[in-house]
Scaffold this active site. Sequence first.
Site, short mmCIF file in Angstrom:
data_model
loop_
_atom_site.label_atom_id
_atom_site.label_comp_id
_atom_site.label_asym_id
_atom_site.label_seq_id
_atom_site.Cartn_x
_atom_site.Cartn_y
_atom_site.Cartn_z
N LYS A 276 0.83 -1.21 0.00
CA LYS A 276 0.00 0.00 0.00
C LYS A 276 0.87 1.27 0.00
O LYS A 276 0.55 2.26 -0.64
CB LYS A 276 -0.93 0.01 1.22
N GLU B 268 0.86 6.70 -6.67
CA GLU B 268 -0.30 7.61 -6.78
C GLU B 268 0.14 9.07 -6.80
O GLU B 268 -0.34 9.86 -7.63
CB GLU B 268 -1.23 7.33 -5.59
#
Lengths: 339, 339, 339, 339
Positions: B188, B195
């Site tokens: 993550k 991102e």
Amino acid sequence: MDLGMIGLGRMGSSMVRRLLVAGHRCVVHDVRRESVEWLQRDGAKGAFSLSELVRQLPAPRSVWLMLPAGVVDDTLRDLAALLEPGDTIIEGGNSHYRDDLRRAAELRERGLHYVDVGVSGGVWGQERGYCLMIGGEPGPVHRLHSIFSALAPGVSAAPRTPGREGPPSPAEQGWLHCGPNGAGHFVKMVHNGIEYSLMAAYAEGLAVLHHANVGRHPPKADAETAPLREPRAYQYDFHLPDVVEVWRRGSVIGSWLLDLTAQALGRNPELSDFSGRVSDSGEGRWTQQAAIDEGVPTPVLASALYSRFTSQGEADFANKVQSAMRFAFGGHLEKKGGG
Amino acid sequence: MDLGMIGLGRMGSSMVRRLLVAGHRCVVHDVRRESVEWLQRDGAKGAFSLSELVRQLPAPRSVWLMLPAGVVDDTLRDLAALLEPGDTIIEGGNSHYRDDLRRAAELRERGLHYVDVGVSGGVWGQERGYCLMIGGEPGPVHRLHSIFSALAPGVSAAPRTPGREGPPSPAEQGWLHCGPNGAGHFVKMVHNGIEYSLMAAYAEGLAVLHHANVGRHPPKADAETAPLREPRAYQYDFHLPDVVEVWRRGSVIGSWLLDLTAQALGRNPELSDFSGRVSDSGEGRWTQQAAIDEGVPTPVLASALYSRFTSQGEADFANKVQSAMRFAFGGHLEKKGGG
Amino acid sequence: MDLGMIGLGRMGSSMVRRLLVAGHRCVVHDVRRESVEWLQRDGAKGAFSLSELVRQLPAPRSVWLMLPAGVVDDTLRDLAALLEPGDTIIEGGNSHYRDDLRRAAELRERGLHYVDVGVSGGVWGQERGYCLMIGGEPGPVHRLHSIFSALAPGVSAAPRTPGREGPPSPAEQGWLHCGPNGAGHFVKMVHNGIEYSLMAAYAEGLAVLHHANVGRHPPKADAETAPLREPRAYQYDFHLPDVVEVWRRGSVIGSWLLDLTAQALGRNPELSDFSGRVSDSGEGRWTQQAAIDEGVPTPVLASALYSRFTSQGEADFANKVQSAMRFAFGGHLEKKGGG
Amino acid sequence: MDLGMIGLGRMGSSMVRRLLVAGHRCVVHDVRRESVEWLQRDGAKGAFSLSELVRQLPAPRSVWLMLPAGVVDDTLRDLAALLEPGDTIIEGGNSHYRDDLRRAAELRERGLHYVDVGVSGGVWGQERGYCLMIGGEPGPVHRLHSIFSALAPGVSAAPRTPGREGPPSPAEQGWLHCGPNGAGHFVKMVHNGIEYSLMAAYAEGLAVLHHANVGRHPPKADAETAPLREPRAYQYDFHLPDVVEVWRRGSVIGSWLLDLTAQALGRNPELSDFSGRVSDSGEGRWTQQAAIDEGVPTPVLASALYSRFTSQGEADFANKVQSAMRFAFGGHLEKKGGG
């Protein structure tokens, strides 16, 4: 409608096929005779010279160039000599938008129109449709409406953006008249600048995952190399095909590039069939140069571009300078071999 | 199955709703009493203390934490004191994976299991499903299978990757057991590092388009500022909502982030309701620090992170140092105001 | 020898004074009458028009321009109309080397010579001497030998490089004929590109020291912000004037820029008289654009340039795009105020 | 005064020689017997074990460690077991400042003092003196005053900074007590972070000059590669040894690193005896990690660090990912060979 297509490489020939399927009539030419013949079998009219191509098109003619950047100007000159006032040349290759400005001005003096089109879609475009970014005078762009519609993916290719209402605009169908000449290739240029960075972002992140087991075999410490401080925190063997796959659903970073990466990693998780050299084709460079002219900071885009240059071996001299300095002040001889 | 959920903020409460819809039984707790009561109306069992939550769950218990990073350790300690050997704590917040390693070891000594889950999906997750990246021992992860399945988007959320065959794997449903403890938050973490850069790549490209009219009003040249060399090449007024819209179909850079950008620009093309300050929440930082430990170059990821720091005003001192140098060697007084 | 100087700003007037001290005869002109009069008091011959300047110089004339980049071409045109074949124009300002190529070709057609000179030294040059990077034909450059010698710092300004033997070369005196036209400004361009990065390197490092006490008052953690993991590791209050001072002796990073930084920090350790806006003057931009044309990666130079753009407010739109995305996928409203 | 020195590599042995010349008494130890014997010939007392070294020093003892980072902790433990309360250990190697914090706390419990010293100066230090950045309690640092003075370059090594008055401070002599434990290595860490970027800045600039003749033999254009737009603007053959030499006098970018670069280029303008691999030794990495903890943007420092990682081959996987994407969307097979 009738369209001439010059340049039947991967992109040009696929575009012709998509146009033929949509019912358009295409006259096609390429310096390679067999490229013409292949498309003839698909229903295109073949032309084995520029003049033959021009003769087979009704006036006002529309001729689309899909050529390597290095030969566009020569072809344009020869073609313009054969065309008549009112005809339109569409340049769909990887031209610099400043060349569009120059060419449009030159052709205008002869009564010819020039339309620049940035085309994205790659080898998938024949099936998925092409994203078209268009620059030029309103008239000629309007006249080519049905060609652009046929090449574009169409409105169903993506869910409608909330807030958009009424009949779908061309942008919602996948083609956009971006502005006057050069606007098409300007937008495509920036598109590719972004593309380089998206690719690099995924690639760098995957590399961090790929090396997350470095704690198992930490590099040997010596006077030059600091030991890894917490080897036990780097003991992970991630299976990248699955990691990329899981990101495709529900995550913030889902994208078509990620879909393609999932395919590539699925075939070969180590990507051992690639050498590590990444080419660049111009637009990424020009995006930087435009950003600098504008005074707009683009550190992420620049980093992606420079990583490509480095992958091509172009950092070698700078690295040697640094090794020479290290030797000069510290007597350091660089280690041989990996990391 | 039965699940306890502690932390009913935006993420926690949406996840509970999605679980309830799928038929799971949820016992929920939050320090804000009204957050508990809201979810009671949706069918959750409310608990107004940790012990009440534990009492309402059948052993072996599964308790999911969805809390701000700063309060996880305190809650964990209090909760662990109430649980029994064989129970499992799932940490779904923005934890550093090294904290997962530490916590798992501590809980293991008490016979408790720890599962770390990185959750992506944001405010859309309740509807779209959440992408789940999971670390922990095989047993507890396996036992939570139906919870993960209910939270994940499911296989239909994306077209199947060519080459994948047989019954869809969990990764194809949107959840993945990435490895031992910490693996979930590690993946993550990198996800968020990527991102940041994807966001910055689009943002920088759009800024280049936004300033493509700089030639209309070139900044005044003075002894300090070089004149723009070709003002006529920067005369474009791009309509960004349409540019982003056209990229959504057929282009190489299509993505969910681009879809969201199209919505945002559609509502306000100048984005004048934002100030220019961009927060960061930890994972982008930790990705860099991991990359550095691994010796893996991540210039694109770093550039995106540092742009956020700079937007927060954190480059000010370094800039002042440079102005001081400029004044010292050149007598340059910095200009006031823009560009 | 006789030299005309046009442009009596900070640089031009100081150079004239250094030439006068060395026994050269200078005819000086500036659009500001008082600038001419000041130098007349120092022994220069004043000229209140270009033609007056040309009349006072014996043929073959040498006229040096030291003007803002934006007015060079107009002055050149007017001056060239007054000169005779065999005369030489020296452009010593911040010209782009491509303008040198163009101008040299244009002047050559009229029998005039053009010499481009990149000048480094700033406000200290009158005393320390100027570093001169020169491009042009061998003849005119050779004829200006005594002017360059007088302006340059001379061989004693630095210890001789081991391995250099015989009479000191011009490079060892501080002036260098770098190559044909444009070569002088090309080398100066790169010089400034390097300069930006050296400045940024010191500045960033000092900023890391300046914030090394962040652990005393760690930012408040919330759902958005990760807590600082080890506040006790950031408890240092470094006195930067002393840190910079100690680096001036014996360290690998000693430099003239560091000497100047020591002075600036000594006067005001917080540098509170600067706003944080850093101008750029062209050469840093052009260095990037040349690097990109060459395909040479220059990530460090680019980062320094883009930091300046950002300090000028030019990242604002890109930052707003990112905030808009964050709001769209996560419902994040950016925090107001500091870090 | 009396000093023990453990670790007689390049740095340790040179420091001992400088101390001996200044009249200090040194007891020296190294695991390599011959290193001890060499220094015995120069006047040091040899010790062939830690206990022998401790025995030869009068209490309170001062023992300086100059060891590879990987063996410091083991040696510290063995040494501490032999020392008495009131003794001081000085760690002068490349330690992470967090290790200083830990060690100082551990030794304090046994009544021992710990002083951390960052040493810059490299192989030139024996002659030029060493720049010393020191962390620790005031008492032990004060007691070592004469040792630091002897190792430091002294006030004459640089012109006095205007504004500094009175007797020269230690910083003006080349050594500085920067703060409590860890402060010395923290400042040294940032020093090296800066050093990496200064080196990269010069190196990148020189690479731009080195490739300024790319217009003579422009890379062949193909469908992948955009042609160089203005080959005539890249026809320069710069002689880098002279360029660097001219920058040494009067320019803004003069520095000791530039002096060393002039020597290196003078010996071999192509630097063909270096491979292009640049090692890094820890401090550059830690500077980034500190900057990230502090939230301070350091894009220039990061770029220099990542360029080194890349030169070590660590970008290969990320590059392969990008090639795999390019193949997937465009059918691009990367070209083989150079740029």
